[in-house]
Design a protein around this motif. Structure first.
Motif, mmCIF file in Angstrom:
data_model
loop_
_atom_site.group_PDB
_atom_site.id
_atom_site.type_symbol
_atom_site.label_atom_id
_atom_site.label_comp_id
_atom_site.label_asym_id
_atom_site.label_seq_id
_atom_site.Cartn_x
_atom_site.Cartn_y
_atom_site.Cartn_z
ATOM 1 N N CYS A 49 0.831 -1.212 0.000
ATOM 2 C CA CYS A 49 0.000 0.000 0.000
ATOM 3 C C CYS A 49 0.861 1.255 0.000
ATOM 4 O O CYS A 49 0.577 2.223 -0.704
ATOM 5 C CB CYS A 49 -0.924 -0.015 1.217
ATOM 6 N N GLU A 50 1.940 1.242 0.767
ATOM 7 C CA GLU A 50 2.765 2.439 0.940
ATOM 8 C C GLU A 50 3.469 2.867 -0.341
ATOM 9 O O GLU A 50 3.837 4.032 -0.487
ATOM 10 C CB GLU A 50 3.813 2.206 2.032
ATOM 11 N N ILE A 51 3.657 1.954 -1.272
ATOM 12 C CA ILE A 51 4.312 2.321 -2.524
ATOM 13 C C ILE A 51 3.574 3.482 -3.182
ATOM 14 O O ILE A 51 4.189 4.367 -3.787
ATOM 15 C CB ILE A 51 4.343 1.123 -3.496
ATOM 16 N N PHE A 52 2.263 3.519 -3.037
ATOM 17 C CA PHE A 52 1.406 4.432 -3.798
ATOM 18 C C PHE A 52 0.808 5.547 -2.940
ATOM 19 O O PHE A 52 -0.155 6.183 -3.342
ATOM 20 C CB PHE A 52 0.275 3.630 -4.452
ATOM 21 N N THR A 53 1.385 5.800 -1.761
ATOM 22 C CA THR A 53 0.804 6.778 -0.854
ATOM 23 C C THR A 53 1.480 8.134 -0.963
ATOM 24 O O THR A 53 2.625 8.254 -1.407
ATOM 25 C CB THR A 53 0.911 6.311 0.603
ATOM 26 N N LYS A 54 0.773 9.162 -0.502
ATOM 27 C CA LYS A 54 1.352 10.503 -0.410
ATOM 28 C C LYS A 54 2.479 10.519 0.615
ATOM 29 O O LYS A 54 3.453 11.264 0.480
ATOM 30 C CB LYS A 54 0.269 11.507 -0.011
ATOM 31 N N THR A 55 2.379 9.680 1.635
ATOM 32 C CA THR A 55 3.425 9.634 2.658
ATOM 33 C C THR A 55 4.770 9.279 2.049
ATOM 34 O O THR A 55 5.798 9.904 2.328
ATOM 35 C CB THR A 55 3.065 8.611 3.754
ATOM 36 N N THR A 56 4.780 8.275 1.188
ATOM 37 C CA THR A 56 6.011 7.900 0.496
ATOM 38 C C THR A 56 6.341 8.908 -0.601
ATOM 39 O O THR A 56 7.506 9.197 -0.874
ATOM 40 C CB THR A 56 5.865 6.494 -0.118
#
Length: 620
Positions: free
Chosen positions: A291-298
């Protein structure tokens, strides 16, 4: 082609800034409307400002690129077998008794307004660059960068129309000979050769790495990535397509191997460079890791993205993905609910032990299985599912996504939801007031999901202001996982490289947290591609280049697809959930005709250039 006159328009560069750099002084120069062409090519800063405009004309098919009006929610996901759209206003996504035939001009636009202005600007830039006041090394790098942008335009055209007019030099309008601007269509193989050869040639002239100021500009790997993708498209069109109109559309089967070899070579070079790695910062939580690959956080800084489009609300370059796709109760009033993954897509995700992904909703004796939490139904599924889709019971922003078809009383009576969740449809049992639907979906009416699922990939749970143009999650154009899959597909198609294809696919599966494959074939590669790249804009075009879209849905195609749903029911007797499935969602049955493999050229373009010939199956 439309009339060409060399001129420089006023550039709205401030709104385009983050396409290239985060430096606030990047365009700190005199107003662009007072700069004449002769002054442009004497000032390196202004030349770079012109380059910004060329980047902006790249049609990247990102978050806000919907076909026709945005409320129709027609994008490459909802037009494939990945999803359907939730809204009930457009004929495609309403009226279950009707049939929708894929439109002649789907995802196409006028040559003269969408595609060729960008190509013309690139050709102008390249012509003027020759006499610019720059050193030769800088000229060479800029030349390669703009040739990539031009190659991207041609790839966007080719995957829609097949052969199109190839114009690689600046044109001048001659009032005494306007016909000189009317260029016939090249063969499809010539267009793909142009794209692939351009990318391969310019790769060596582009930097391997860029500093922070050029972080989002094209580099060597970007050129190779387009080479990989375009060559793979050409190879499969040659192998599975049909040559028509003397090669204007279609590629001879004899060309397949060399295109597959080029896709293999380009993918291999990117992977072997060691510049990128599959994101794996949370190996103990595979779903969150994916999920994190595609987040604003990353924010794209995941070590996997090769090329991306960045957004900045402060720079007036936000997008509206979160507003258009929020689950119903999280949408902050209006819109939301946009892309609803189908049950067929959910069941494509295998279980982690490698077994079929079909959901088990019944006991061996045929009675419904009962679950304390609806999310328990999906236990053991490929972790990428939880990172890509909001399922019934999925956690979201400190709460959860509540989806149910209705209630079942102890006597077996079904109280079915008939309104959207905020309509106040309630039922009282033992003094307790229940909302018949969940707070996020249930009935076939209104704008909530009709399948029982919402798209999670790219959705920003940290965003507080869920409104139009307030989203900043970057759009991925190329990432390393695609290059692994391109290599695996090309390896299988070339033959004799099955071991390498198997190893490559298993790297993807290992990162995902799913059992490695013991053998490989083309269908397994395609299955892995469908899952790993879900909702990233690939599936619709993959179905077209593999020439499977015209097949019946039972054979993996788009004909007769409607999109099935999962219906959770809350049992009032014990508070547990049971499930049913339905293939009768309130959507039209779709028909994909073989002519739909190529988009119809707009009538205005046909009239403007008599040398064009229309694609097969369409009338002028």
């Amino acid at each position: 082609m439309n009339t060409h006159i060399k001129k420089f328009n006023r550039f709205a560069c401030c709104a385009l800034l983050l396409i290239l750099t985060a430096c606030s002084d990047y365009l700190d120069k005199e107003p662009f409307d007072t700069i004449t062409p002769d002054k442009v090519w004497q000032d390196p800063k202004v030349i770079n400002a012109v380059l910004v405009n060329l980047y902006d004309k790249m049609y990247l098919e990102h978050f806000d690129n919907w076909y026709r009006e945005e409320w129709r929610l027609m994008n490459s996901a909802t037009m494939s077998d990945e999803a359907q759209a939730s809204f009930q206003k457009d004929p495609l996504f309403d009226n279950p008794n009707a049939t929708y035939t894929y439109e002649n001009g789907l995802f196409g636009e006028k040559f003269k307004s969408r595609w060729y202005p960008g190509i013309r600007n690139c050709n102008d830039f390249l012509a003027q660059l020759e006499d610019a006041s720059l050193d030769e090394a800088e000229k060479k790098a800029l030349n390669a960068e703009v040739r990539f942008i031009r190659a991207w335009h041609y790839f966007s055209l080719a995957k829609r129309y097949g052969g199109i007019p190839l114009i690689s030099e600046s044109q001048e309008y001659d009032p005494n000979n306007p016909e000189s601007l009317q260029i016939p269509r090249n063969k499809e193989v010539e267009v793909y050769d142009f794209i692939v050869n351009e990318c391969w040639e310019i790769a060596g002239d582009l930097p391997l790495n860029r500093d922070a100021s050029g972080k989002y500009r094209v580099d060597r790997s970007t050129a190779l990535a387009l080479c990989s993708r375009a060559a793979l498209y050409a190879g499969t069109i040659a192998r599975y397509g049909t040559v028509q109109l003397d090669g204007t559309v279609g590629i001879p089967s004899s060309e397949a191997q060399r295109f597959f070899q080029k896709a293999y070579d380009a993918s291999k070079e990117i992977i072997s460079s060691g510049k990128f790695a599959l994101y794996n910062n949370k190996p103990d939580d595979k779903a969150q890791n994916y999920c994190e690959i595609f987040t604003k956080t990353t924010n794209g800084d995941n070590g996997e993205y090769i090329f991306q489009k960045q957004f900045s609300v402060s720079g007036s370059i936000g997008h509206s993905w979160d507003k258009r796709n929020a689950p119903f109760s999280f949408r902050a009033g209006g819109w939301g609910c946009g892309v609803a993954p189908t049950l067929e897509m959910i069941e494509t995700y295998e279980y982690t032990d490698g077994t079929s992904g079909k959901l088990v909703i019944e006991n061996p004796d045929g009675t419904p299985k009962r679950f304390e939490n609806p999310l328990d139904l999906f236990e053991g599924k490929d972790p990428r599912l939880f990172g890509s889709v909001y399922l019934p019971g999925s956690p979201c922003k400190g709460s959860f996504v509540e989806i149910r078809r209705g209630l079942i009383t102890p006597s077996g009576e079904k109280i079915e939801s008939t309104q959207q969740p905020d309509a106040g449809e309630t039922y009282v049992y033992n003094g307790v007031i229940y909302n018949v639907s969940g707070k996020d979906a249930g009935s076939d009416t209104g704008d909530q999901s009709k399948t029982g699922f919402y798209q999670k990939k790219f959705w920003d749970e940290t965003l507080q202001d869920v409104n139009m143009s307030k989203s900043e999650t970057p759009w991925v154009v190329f990432r390393l996982a695609e290059m692994y899959l391109n290599l695996a597909e090309a390896a299988i198609e070339l033959g004799g490289k099955d071991d390498e294809a198997l190893e490559t696919v298993n790297k993807i599966r290992e990162r995902a947290g799913i059992k490695s494959l013991e053998s490989i074939d083309i269908q397994k590669v395609r299955q892995e591609r469908k899952i790993e790249l879900a909702f990233e804009g690939h599936r619709f075009w993959d179905m077209k280049r593999w020439r499977i879209a015209h097949l019946d849905v039972s054979q993996g195609g788009l004909n007769n697809i409607r999109g099935s749903a999962l219906y959770p029911w809350l049992n009032l007797e014990d508070g547990k959930y049971t499930f049913e499935t339905s293939s009768r969602t309130p959507k039209q049955v779709r028909i994909f005709l073989e002519r739909n493999y190529y988009t119809k050229i707009d009538d205005e373009d046909m009239k403007a250039n008599p040398k064009l010939i229309q694609n097969p199956g369409y009338t002028n």
